[in-house]
Design an enzyme around this catalytic site. Structure first.
Site, PDB file in Angstrom:
ATOM      1  CE  LYS A  85      39.621  52.007  43.103  1.00  0.00           C
ATOM      2  NZ  LYS A  85      38.945  53.116  42.405  1.00  0.00           N
ATOM      3  CB  SER A  86      31.877  52.728  44.263  1.00  0.00           C
ATOM      4  OG  SER A  86      30.935  52.332  45.251  1.00  0.00           O
ATOM      5  CB  ALA A 130      24.607  58.935  52.328  1.00  0.00           C
ATOM      6  CG  ASP A 136      35.843  40.108  38.831  1.00  0.00           C
ATOM      7  OD1 ASP A 136      36.518  39.119  38.495  1.00  0.00           O
ATOM      8  OD2 ASP A 136      36.353  41.223  39.088  1.00  0.00           O
ATOM      9  N   GLY A 137      31.393  38.876  38.320  1.00  0.00           N
ATOM     10  CA  GLY A 137      30.050  38.598  38.815  1.00  0.00           C
ATOM     11  C   GLY A 137      29.716  37.124  38.743  1.00  0.00           C
ATOM     12  CD  GLU A 156      30.182  43.958  48.042  1.00  0.00           C
ATOM     13  OE1 GLU A 156      29.308  43.348  47.373  1.00  0.00           O
ATOM     14  OE2 GLU A 156      31.251  44.355  47.559  1.00  0.00           O
TER      15      GLU A 156
END
EC number: 2.7.1.23
Length: 267
Positions: A168-169, A188, A51-52, A125
């Site tokens: 998702k992470s 955060a 994917d990268g 993203e």
């Protein structure tokens, strides 16, 4: 597939991979395909490396709208949400293209503009993060509405296909790529008497515009990540994100839907 006969392979060159690719090049030529030496000459661009590498192939070839992209993983069993094929079974892809046993899926792209200047495109993203050991503060606008003032490590704005990556992470939602939208997720965030945020990811429709105004408090050189690249821009005042008119067209094997790939990768 006669009208799509020029193949360009995008990969990180090394001796071992070159050796593996040579018989695949021959197989493609035997089946009527031409291997071209520049992406501009191709109507099918094939990344090799997961994917990268697929993200790099799309970015480095300019998010082309007049060709198909497809991805090949190098290792058997390697997960790839953008890659339908494996290097050990390249003959399946050639057979599929020759006999039209394939479909075309279209992935949405987001457009990012920094300081009302150049636009950049993302398939996964865009992330805006603090570059210092301190929080970053941003005013968040949806269209012309001041929605919230964010303070924290940063924000991630993801496409539906990018929703399974960085987003998702941090517990963002996984979004169906057939939905024309993009998602905003917090890194955060601090919530106190002065700063208050939604505290959860939210999804914006195709007609929406997200505007982020960076508070100039010394943290005005944030790290802006575009897929798997960093954008070297100093003195960032504002970042605008919207859904682009561009769509990345990829070759899809039948019986290998997006959700089947999600299940295979994560479940």
């Amino acid at each position: 597939m006669a009208e799509r006969s020029n193949l360009y392979f995008y990969y990180k060159k090394d001796d071992e991979l070159e050796k593996k690719l040579q018989p695949l090049f021959e197989l493609a030529r035997e089946n009527g395909f031409d291997i071209v030496d520049h992406a501009d000459k191709a109507n099918i661009i094939i990344s090799v490396g997961g994917d990268g590498m697929f993200l790099q192939a799309v970015r480095k070839t300019g998010f082309r709208q007049d060709c198909l992209y497809t991805g090949i993983t190098r290792a058997e069993g390697e997960a790839g949400l953008y890659c339908d094929f494996n290097l050990e079974r390249f003959d399946e892809m050639v057979h599929s293209m020759m006999h039209e046993e394939l479909e075309v899926r279209r992935f949405p792209v987001i457009e990012t503009n920094v300081n009302n200047n150049t636009s950049f495109y993302c398939l996964n993203e865009v992330s805006i993060r603090s570059s210092l050991i301190k929080t970053i503060t941003m005013d968040v606008y949806i269209d012309d509405l001041h929605f919230e003032t964010f303070q924290g490590d940063g924000l991630i704005v993801s496409t539906p296909t990018g929703s399974t990556a960085y987003n998702k992470s941090i517990n963002g939602a996984v979004v169906d790529p057939k939905l024309p939208c993009f998602q905003v997720s917090e890194l955060a965030s601090l919530n106190n008497n002065r700063y208050r945020t939604l505290g959860s990811s939210f999804i914006l429709g195709a007609e929406r515009t997200l505007a982020l105004q960076i508070t100039q408090d010394g943290n005005d050189h944030p790290i802006i990540g575009l897929d798997n690249e960093a954008l070297p821009i100093r003195n960032v005042h504002d970042v605008t994100v919207k859904l682009s008119d561009k769509l990345i067209k990829t070759i899809k094997l039948k019986n290998n839907s997006y959700w089947e790939r999600v299940k295979r990768t994560f479940l």
